[in-house]
Design a protein around this motif. Structure first.
Motif, PDB file in Angstrom:
ATOM      1  N   ARG A 263      24.543  37.245  59.581  1.00 25.68           N
ATOM      2  CA  ARG A 263      25.455  37.981  60.454  1.00 25.68           C
ATOM      3  C   ARG A 263      25.980  39.244  59.760  1.00 25.68           C
ATOM      4  N   LYS A 264      26.250  39.126  58.487  1.00 24.41           N
ATOM      5  CA  LYS A 264      26.762  40.271  57.738  1.00 24.41           C
ATOM      6  C   LYS A 264      25.708  41.369  57.655  1.00 24.41           C
ATOM      7  N   ALA A 265      24.435  40.975  57.474  1.00 23.26           N
ATOM      8  CA  ALA A 265      23.358  41.968  57.392  1.00 23.26           C
ATOM      9  C   ALA A 265      23.234  42.724  58.712  1.00 23.26           C
ATOM     10  N   ILE A 266      23.271  41.999  59.831  1.00 21.45           N
ATOM     11  CA  ILE A 266      23.176  42.646  61.144  1.00 21.45           C
ATOM     12  C   ILE A 266      24.337  43.608  61.351  1.00 21.45           C
ATOM     13  N   ALA A 267      25.525  43.170  60.952  1.00 27.59           N
ATOM     14  CA  ALA A 267      26.704  44.026  61.095  1.00 27.59           C
ATOM     15  C   ALA A 267      26.586  45.289  60.256  1.00 27.59           C
ATOM     16  N   GLU A 268      26.046  45.152  59.056  1.00 19.02           N
ATOM     17  CA  GLU A 268      25.899  46.315  58.173  1.00 19.02           C
ATOM     18  C   GLU A 268      24.935  47.333  58.767  1.00 19.02           C
ATOM     19  N   PHE A 269      23.828  46.857  59.339  1.00 21.85           N
ATOM     20  CA  PHE A 269      22.867  47.785  59.938  1.00 21.85           C
ATOM     21  C   PHE A 269      23.462  48.457  61.180  1.00 21.85           C
ATOM     22  N   ASN A 270      24.262  47.736  61.923  1.00 17.29           N
ATOM     23  CA  ASN A 270      24.917  48.333  63.089  1.00 17.29           C
ATOM     24  C   ASN A 270      25.920  49.401  62.684  1.00 17.29           C
TER      25      ASN A 270
ATOM     26  N   ARG B  18      19.742  55.999  65.212  1.00 12.12           N
ATOM     27  CA  ARG B  18      19.899  54.642  65.711  1.00 12.12           C
ATOM     28  C   ARG B  18      18.817  53.753  65.114  1.00 12.12           C
ATOM     29  N   VAL B  19      19.194  52.570  64.664  1.00 10.34           N
ATOM     30  CA  VAL B  19      18.227  51.646  64.080  1.00 10.34           C
ATOM     31  C   VAL B  19      17.248  51.184  65.148  1.00 10.34           C
ATOM     32  N   VAL B  20      15.957  51.327  64.860  1.00  9.58           N
ATOM     33  CA  VAL B  20      14.929  50.887  65.815  1.00  9.58           C
ATOM     34  C   VAL B  20      14.064  49.765  65.232  1.00  9.58           C
TER      35      VAL B  20
ATOM     36  N   ALA C 228      24.083  51.157  57.875  1.00 15.18           N
ATOM     37  CA  ALA C 228      23.447  50.866  56.589  1.00 15.18           C
ATOM     38  C   ALA C 228      21.935  51.024  56.719  1.00 15.18           C
ATOM     39  N   ARG C 229      21.301  51.472  55.650  1.00 18.04           N
ATOM     40  CA  ARG C 229      19.854  51.657  55.666  1.00 18.04           C
ATOM     41  C   ARG C 229      19.117  50.590  54.852  1.00 18.04           C
ATOM     42  N   ALA C 230      19.839  49.885  53.998  1.00 18.04           N
ATOM     43  CA  ALA C 230      19.205  48.841  53.191  1.00 18.04           C
ATOM     44  C   ALA C 230      20.219  47.737  52.923  1.00 18.04           C
ATOM     45  N   TYR C 231      19.694  46.545  52.706  1.00 13.40           N
ATOM     46  CA  TYR C 231      20.577  45.399  52.452  1.00 13.40           C
ATOM     47  C   TYR C 231      19.803  44.378  51.619  1.00 13.40           C
ATOM     48  N   GLU C 232      20.506  43.743  50.693  1.00 13.68           N
ATOM     49  CA  GLU C 232      19.876  42.727  49.847  1.00 13.68           C
ATOM     50  C   GLU C 232      20.867  41.594  49.606  1.00 13.68           C
ATOM     51  N   THR C 233      20.359  40.372  49.641  1.00 12.29           N
ATOM     52  CA  THR C 233      21.241  39.227  49.436  1.00 12.29           C
ATOM     53  C   THR C 233      20.433  38.010  49.017  1.00 12.29           C
TER      54      THR C 233
END
Length: 496
Positions: free
Chosen positions: A223-230, A265-267, A233-238
């Motif tokens: 959920r946090k990753a989705i929120a960050e991209f919204n 917008r993220v596609v 954010a352009r990259a995420y790691e966990t």
């Protein structure tokens, strides 16, 4: 236009005719090759590449027809142009025979120079063009082969690269995925399915199904990753855990990157998942090992401290030697246990380590089966054996060349019985009081291992019997704190 000269073979048995042909054809600028007989012509053909053959029909020995037939039999000359020169009137039958023999044309005598030159020129140019076409065709075939080989090599390299990538992904326990942010479609590769322990046939990739495989405590990471991209954010790691359908828990690290359109917008979101379960387990083992090493080091230091504090001697030199000997004994057994990753030590190895400094060939007899000791038992027995060897070397059988020592052991009902029998040494008298070594030996064997240590001070030599349970809990505990606390307490009582 400059062109490569071709060879024209002139065959006639009359030199005057040959000279006339040379004069007529000289204007063509080609190489004129002369043969005065059919046999000489055949020899020249085998040595020289000929474009056109001008041959007289009427020659002795081998006439033009026979020469033509022999030339056509050779695979190399089946397409060589041949022109017959005939001084007699030839009939249609003669012409047919000539054509059957391979002639391409007839020239009657008297020869008209312009006609002869025209005919020879046509076939010379035809030969030249044919050779040029063959050369171009060969070059084209070579280029096609080279290009085909290049494409095959490129395909092979791509295939090998894909195989290496697949092998690297499989070896690295990696998987890749792609998520269409707009349509919600997912794409997993084989590695991703393998990590999650599911198959493409039975598992539909969608957010609900993926979330069902996540560890409950790590669902918030998704959920946090989705929120960050919204949020842009352009990259995420966990790091996160998954629970496979078979119940196995695996640790993973996920890296994702977003693709955006012109309006930012993220596609699409693509990522890689790496199974790091083995690394996590290795880290846990390393941390456990570090704690174990720290614990064992403290235990060893505590035991060494007890040895230093409780050792008694009348002189400093004797004190130093006693302390060094006991600490060295402890260090030797520690080395043996380290080599076995603290799984245990062989009794015979402990004995060998203790008797090694004495180099007493033939004075010591060892007899007993292989016995594997747990670490706590090995440490205690190593110190006990050290005391026995030290006392024997100072006062007993090992103090003289005539002395003998027999060490035997056996195991019955999970009880190790070790006998120490000395003979041939100095006269033995029962001591009025027990020294530190004897008292510490008794204390360690009886209190720490729950065994017995029996001494018989015979005049001919000491007889000692050690009985040690191999299944007692304290003996099975590897360097536990209880072991060291007992060691310190018993050593203190032994010195009292």
């Amino acid at each position: 236009m400059d062109h490569e000269k071709v060879n024209i073979l002139l065959v006639d048995d009359q030199p005057a005719k040959l000279l006339a042909y040379e004069v007529i054809l000289k204007e063509l600028g080609e190489n004129l090759v002369i043969a005065s007989s059919g046999r000489e012509a055949l020899e020249l053909l085998l040595k020289t590449e000929i474009a056109v053959i001008l041959v007289d029909v009427c020659m002795p020995e081998l006439d033009g027809f026979e020469l033509a037939a022999m030339i056509r039999e050779h695979p190399r000359f089946q397409k060589t142009a041949m022109i017959f020169i005939s001084a007699i009137q030839v009939s249609d039958i003669d012409r047919l025979r000539g054509y059957e023999m391979g002639a391409v044309d007839y020239v009657p005598v008297p020869v008209v120079p312009e006609v002869l030159r025209a005919k020879i020129k046509v076939f010379a140019e035809l030969y030249r063009k044919t050779r040029e076409l063959e050369r171009l065709n060969q070059e084209l075939e070579d280029r096609v082969r080279a290009r085909t080989a290049e494409l095959e090599n490129s395909t092979a390299r791509l295939r090998e690269s894909e195989q290496r990538r697949s092998m690297a992904i499989a070896a690295g326990k990696m998987g890749s995925w792609d998520w269409d942010w707009i349509s919600g479609d997912w794409m997993w590769d084989d590695g991703q399915y393998r990590i999650f322990g599911v198959s493409p046939e039975s598992f539909e990739v969608n957010p609900a199904n993926v979330q069902a495989l996540l560890h409950p405590d790590d669902v918030d990471q998704l959920r946090k990753a989705i929120a960050e991209f919204n949020k842009g954010a352009r990259a995420y790691e966990t790091e996160f855990r998954i629970i496979r359908p078979d119940g196995e828990v695996r640790w993973c690290v996920g890296t994702a990157a977003a693709t955006v359109d012109d309006s930012s917008r993220v596609v699409r979101v693509s990522g890689v998942t790496v199974d790091i379960t083995e690394r996590k387990r290795a880290e846990e083992r390393q941390n456990l090992l570090a704690r174990e090493v720290d614990h064992r080091a403290k235990n060893a230091l505590a035991l060494a401290q007890s040895i230093v504090r409780l050792t008694r001697a009348d002189e400093v030199k004797d004190y130093v030697n006693a302390v060094e000997g006991r600490i060295n004994a402890l260090a030797r057994v520690h080395t043996i246990l380290s080599l076995s990753s603290w799984q245990g030590a062989e009794l015979s190895r402990l004995i060998d380590e203790e008797l090694a400094p004495y180099s007493l060939g033939g004075q010591i007899i060892l007899a007993g089966p292989e016995v594997q000791l747990v670490p706590a038992t090995a440490q205690t027995l190593a110190l006990a054996l050290h005391e026995l060897f030290t006392n024997s070397a100072k006062y007993g059988a090992l103090s003289t060349r005539s002395g003998r020592l027999t060490i035997g052991w056996q195991v019955e009902d999970q009880v190790l019985t070790l006998s120490w029998e000395e003979s041939g040494g100095p006269l033995v008298m029962t001591p009025k009081s027990r020294g530190f070594g004897t008292r510490s030996l008794l204390a360690s064997v009886e209190s720490q291992l729950g065994g017995q240590a029996l001494f018989d001070w015979r005049a001919e030599g000491l007889l000692c019997r050690l009985e040690v349970p191999l299944t007692r809990k304290t003996a099975a505990t590897t360097a536990s704190s209880k072991f060291d606390e007992a060691s310190s307490a018993e050593l203190q009582r032994a010195s009292g």
